[in-house]
Motif scaffolding. Structure first.
Motif, PDB file in Angstrom:
ATOM      1  N   GLN A  39      13.644 -34.327 -65.511  1.00  0.00           N
ATOM      2  CA  GLN A  39      13.763 -33.195 -64.394  1.00  0.00           C
ATOM      3  C   GLN A  39      12.842 -31.789 -64.067  1.00  0.00           C
ATOM      4  OE1 GLN A  39      17.335 -33.308 -63.797  1.00  0.00           O
ATOM      5  NE2 GLN A  39      17.638 -35.269 -64.583  1.00  0.00           N
ATOM      6  N   HIS A  40      11.918 -32.448 -63.960  1.00  0.00           N
ATOM      7  CA  HIS A  40      10.367 -31.341 -64.421  1.00  0.00           C
ATOM      8  C   HIS A  40      10.432 -31.067 -62.789  1.00  0.00           C
ATOM      9  CE1 HIS A  40       8.489 -34.959 -63.942  1.00  0.00           C
ATOM     10  NE2 HIS A  40       6.967 -33.987 -62.816  1.00  0.00           N
ATOM     11  N   SER A  41      11.213 -31.896 -61.654  1.00  0.00           N
ATOM     12  CA  SER A  41      10.087 -31.904 -59.804  1.00  0.00           C
ATOM     13  C   SER A  41      11.028 -31.081 -59.225  1.00  0.00           C
ATOM     14  CB  SER A  41      10.240 -32.737 -60.148  1.00  0.00           C
ATOM     15  OG  SER A  41      11.270 -33.725 -59.961  1.00  0.00           O
ATOM     16  N   TRP A  42      12.127 -30.113 -59.980  1.00  0.00           N
ATOM     17  CA  TRP A  42      12.968 -29.252 -58.532  1.00  0.00           C
ATOM     18  C   TRP A  42      11.973 -28.887 -58.792  1.00  0.00           C
ATOM     19  CZ3 TRP A  42      18.414 -28.922 -62.541  1.00  0.00           C
ATOM     20  CH2 TRP A  42      18.539 -30.435 -62.518  1.00  0.00           C
ATOM     21  N   TYR A  43      12.615 -27.736 -57.259  1.00  0.00           N
ATOM     22  CA  TYR A  43      11.926 -27.030 -56.278  1.00  0.00           C
ATOM     23  C   TYR A  43      12.721 -25.847 -55.883  1.00  0.00           C
ATOM     24  CZ  TYR A  43       7.291 -28.933 -56.503  1.00  0.00           C
ATOM     25  OH  TYR A  43       6.018 -30.259 -56.624  1.00  0.00           O
ATOM     26  N   ILE A  44      12.397 -24.311 -55.926  1.00  0.00           N
ATOM     27  CA  ILE A  44      12.675 -23.943 -54.696  1.00  0.00           C
ATOM     28  C   ILE A  44      11.342 -23.523 -53.693  1.00  0.00           C
ATOM     29  CG2 ILE A  44      13.748 -21.437 -54.634  1.00  0.00           C
ATOM     30  CD1 ILE A  44      15.314 -22.053 -56.999  1.00  0.00           C
ATOM     31  N   TRP A  45      11.637 -23.826 -52.963  1.00  0.00           N
ATOM     32  CA  TRP A  45      10.319 -24.166 -52.300  1.00  0.00           C
ATOM     33  C   TRP A  45       9.255 -22.479 -52.156  1.00  0.00           C
ATOM     34  CZ3 TRP A  45       7.416 -27.253 -50.202  1.00  0.00           C
ATOM     35  CH2 TRP A  45       6.207 -27.626 -49.794  1.00  0.00           C
ATOM     36  N   PRO A  46       8.091 -23.062 -52.170  1.00  0.00           N
ATOM     37  CA  PRO A  46       7.689 -24.037 -52.916  1.00  0.00           C
ATOM     38  C   PRO A  46       6.918 -24.295 -54.199  1.00  0.00           C
ATOM     39  CG  PRO A  46       5.804 -21.878 -52.318  1.00  0.00           C
ATOM     40  CD  PRO A  46       7.173 -21.478 -51.696  1.00  0.00           C
ATOM     41  N   VAL A  47       7.717 -23.470 -55.314  1.00  0.00           N
ATOM     42  CA  VAL A  47       7.582 -23.006 -56.720  1.00  0.00           C
ATOM     43  C   VAL A  47       8.919 -24.640 -57.169  1.00  0.00           C
ATOM     44  CG1 VAL A  47       8.088 -21.543 -58.265  1.00  0.00           C
ATOM     45  CG2 VAL A  47       7.427 -20.291 -55.976  1.00  0.00           C
ATOM     46  N   PRO A  48       7.842 -25.202 -58.748  1.00  0.00           N
ATOM     47  CA  PRO A  48       8.230 -26.078 -58.913  1.00  0.00           C
ATOM     48  C   PRO A  48       9.483 -25.044 -60.205  1.00  0.00           C
ATOM     49  CG  PRO A  48       6.084 -26.010 -59.972  1.00  0.00           C
ATOM     50  CD  PRO A  48       6.158 -24.643 -58.151  1.00  0.00           C
ATOM     51  N   SER A  50      11.433 -25.800 -62.279  1.00  0.00           N
ATOM     52  CA  SER A  50      12.190 -26.894 -62.913  1.00  0.00           C
ATOM     53  C   SER A  50      11.032 -27.209 -64.381  1.00  0.00           C
ATOM     54  CB  SER A  50      12.933 -27.740 -62.906  1.00  0.00           C
ATOM     55  OG  SER A  50      13.098 -28.781 -64.028  1.00  0.00           O
ATOM     56  N   ALA A  51       9.560 -26.619 -63.904  1.00  0.00           N
ATOM     57  CA  ALA A  51       8.634 -27.716 -64.374  1.00  0.00           C
ATOM     58  C   ALA A  51       8.184 -26.194 -64.890  1.00  0.00           C
ATOM     59  CB  ALA A  51       7.368 -27.744 -63.261  1.00  0.00           C
ATOM     60  N   ILE A  52       8.385 -25.020 -64.466  1.00  0.00           N
ATOM     61  CA  ILE A  52       7.854 -23.051 -65.131  1.00  0.00           C
ATOM     62  C   ILE A  52       8.613 -23.590 -66.862  1.00  0.00           C
ATOM     63  CG2 ILE A  52       7.713 -21.464 -64.850  1.00  0.00           C
ATOM     64  CD1 ILE A  52       7.032 -22.513 -61.731  1.00  0.00           C
ATOM     65  N   GLY A  53      10.556 -23.898 -65.767  1.00  0.00           N
ATOM     66  CA  GLY A  53      12.040 -23.516 -66.781  1.00  0.00           C
ATOM     67  C   GLY A  53      10.947 -24.465 -68.585  1.00  0.00           C
ATOM     68  N   TRP A  54      10.742 -25.920 -68.305  1.00  0.00           N
ATOM     69  CA  TRP A  54      10.377 -26.947 -69.389  1.00  0.00           C
ATOM     70  C   TRP A  54       9.167 -26.009 -69.897  1.00  0.00           C
ATOM     71  CZ3 TRP A  54      13.332 -28.963 -71.387  1.00  0.00           C
ATOM     72  CH2 TRP A  54      14.436 -30.109 -70.652  1.00  0.00           C
ATOM     73  N   VAL A  55       8.367 -25.366 -69.733  1.00  0.00           N
ATOM     74  CA  VAL A  55       6.754 -25.319 -69.985  1.00  0.00           C
ATOM     75  C   VAL A  55       7.331 -23.990 -70.522  1.00  0.00           C
ATOM     76  CG1 VAL A  55       4.496 -23.631 -69.832  1.00  0.00           C
ATOM     77  CG2 VAL A  55       5.389 -25.606 -68.087  1.00  0.00           C
ATOM     78  N   ALA A  56       8.700 -23.275 -70.311  1.00  0.00           N
ATOM     79  CA  ALA A  56       9.199 -21.744 -71.369  1.00  0.00           C
ATOM     80  C   ALA A  56       9.542 -22.103 -72.774  1.00  0.00           C
ATOM     81  CB  ALA A  56       9.544 -21.234 -70.170  1.00  0.00           C
ATOM     82  N   ASN A 102       1.995 -37.218 -59.503  1.00  0.00           N
ATOM     83  CA  ASN A 102       0.947 -36.646 -59.087  1.00  0.00           C
ATOM     84  C   ASN A 102       1.122 -35.487 -58.444  1.00  0.00           C
ATOM     85  OD1 ASN A 102      -2.069 -35.911 -58.642  1.00  0.00           O
ATOM     86  ND2 ASN A 102      -2.778 -37.727 -57.919  1.00  0.00           N
ATOM     87  N   ASP A 103       1.469 -35.045 -58.405  1.00  0.00           N
ATOM     88  CA  ASP A 103       1.893 -33.788 -57.232  1.00  0.00           C
ATOM     89  C   ASP A 103       2.076 -32.016 -58.264  1.00  0.00           C
ATOM     90  OD1 ASP A 103       4.159 -33.646 -58.867  1.00  0.00           O
ATOM     91  OD2 ASP A 103       5.395 -33.611 -57.112  1.00  0.00           O
ATOM     92  N   LEU A 104       2.290 -30.887 -57.874  1.00  0.00           N
ATOM     93  CA  LEU A 104       2.261 -29.699 -58.308  1.00  0.00           C
ATOM     94  C   LEU A 104       3.472 -29.805 -59.500  1.00  0.00           C
ATOM     95  CD1 LEU A 104       1.718 -26.938 -57.869  1.00  0.00           C
ATOM     96  CD2 LEU A 104       3.228 -26.331 -56.364  1.00  0.00           C
ATOM     97  N   SER A 105       4.697 -29.879 -59.316  1.00  0.00           N
ATOM     98  CA  SER A 105       5.012 -29.653 -60.320  1.00  0.00           C
ATOM     99  C   SER A 105       4.523 -30.975 -61.830  1.00  0.00           C
ATOM    100  CB  SER A 105       6.685 -30.645 -60.046  1.00  0.00           C
ATOM    101  OG  SER A 105       6.332 -31.498 -59.590  1.00  0.00           O
ATOM    102  N   GLY A 106       4.375 -32.144 -61.838  1.00  0.00           N
ATOM    103  CA  GLY A 106       4.053 -32.773 -62.663  1.00  0.00           C
ATOM    104  C   GLY A 106       2.449 -32.307 -62.854  1.00  0.00           C
ATOM    105  N   TYR A 107       1.721 -31.115 -62.851  1.00  0.00           N
ATOM    106  CA  TYR A 107       0.858 -30.763 -62.907  1.00  0.00           C
ATOM    107  C   TYR A 107       1.300 -29.837 -63.821  1.00  0.00           C
ATOM    108  CZ  TYR A 107      -2.691 -33.187 -60.552  1.00  0.00           C
ATOM    109  OH  TYR A 107      -3.495 -34.304 -59.400  1.00  0.00           O
ATOM    110  N   VAL A 108       2.334 -28.427 -63.117  1.00  0.00           N
ATOM    111  CA  VAL A 108       2.880 -27.933 -64.083  1.00  0.00           C
ATOM    112  C   VAL A 108       3.189 -28.171 -65.822  1.00  0.00           C
ATOM    113  CG1 VAL A 108       4.437 -25.713 -63.923  1.00  0.00           C
ATOM    114  CG2 VAL A 108       2.938 -26.017 -61.895  1.00  0.00           C
ATOM    115  N   TYR A 109       3.979 -29.277 -65.026  1.00  0.00           N
ATOM    116  CA  TYR A 109       4.608 -29.551 -66.495  1.00  0.00           C
ATOM    117  C   TYR A 109       3.794 -29.953 -67.655  1.00  0.00           C
ATOM    118  CZ  TYR A 109       8.067 -32.460 -68.962  1.00  0.00           C
ATOM    119  OH  TYR A 109       8.251 -33.125 -70.742  1.00  0.00           O
TER     120      TYR A 109
END
Length: 149
Positions: A39-48, A50-56, A102-109
């Protein structure tokens, strides 16, 4: 008059409760790794988002576990569970499928999750009390007598 001393719990009961608490924390980390991996790859364009939420959430769980249990080992327990599942998700599969892309959300997560875990563990108190990162320490050797000018 005689003093009434409270009866201490048996060490085996306390040890069993502590082991169970650490096991639950590891299972929580495993669950967060499974859910976050998918579930880490949900975007609100262009911000990931869900990944930021999982990090928090990873930071909050690690830091909260360390504060509640009073030690860095408790902060590492959910981190270990998350890292085990995340390493499994990063492995190459024969079908060519990947869970953490291998995309922005994967790297952020992935990298944000590791940074969140690191921050949660470092800010957790040591077993002796305060967080070593947030307390003042004197560096160097102290002299036996104070220096006078």
């Amino acid at each position: 008059m005689t003093e009434q001393v409270p009866v201490a719990e048996k060490p085996s009961v306390t040890t069993a409760i502590t082991v169970a608490a650490y096991a639950v924390l590891v299972l929580l980390g495993l669950l967060m790794g499974v859910l976050g991996g998918f579930q880490h790859s949900w975007y609100i364009w262009p911000v990931p988002v869900s990944a930021i939420g999982w990090v928090a959430a990873l930071f909050a769980v690690c830091y909260g576990a360390g504060r509640m249990m009073g030690g860095k080992l408790a902060a590492l327990a959910p981190a270990a569970g998350w890292m085990v599942i995340t390493m499994i998700w990063l492995a190459n599969r024969p079908e060519g499928d990947v869970i953490i892309a291998n995309d922005l959300s994967g790297y952020v997560y992935l990298y944000g999750g590791l940074a969140g875990i690191l921050a949660g563990v470092l800010l957790s108190p040591s077993a002796g009390g305060e967080s070593w990162l947030l307390t003042r320490h004197s560096y160097g050797r102290r002299s036996a007598e104070p220096h006078s000018p």
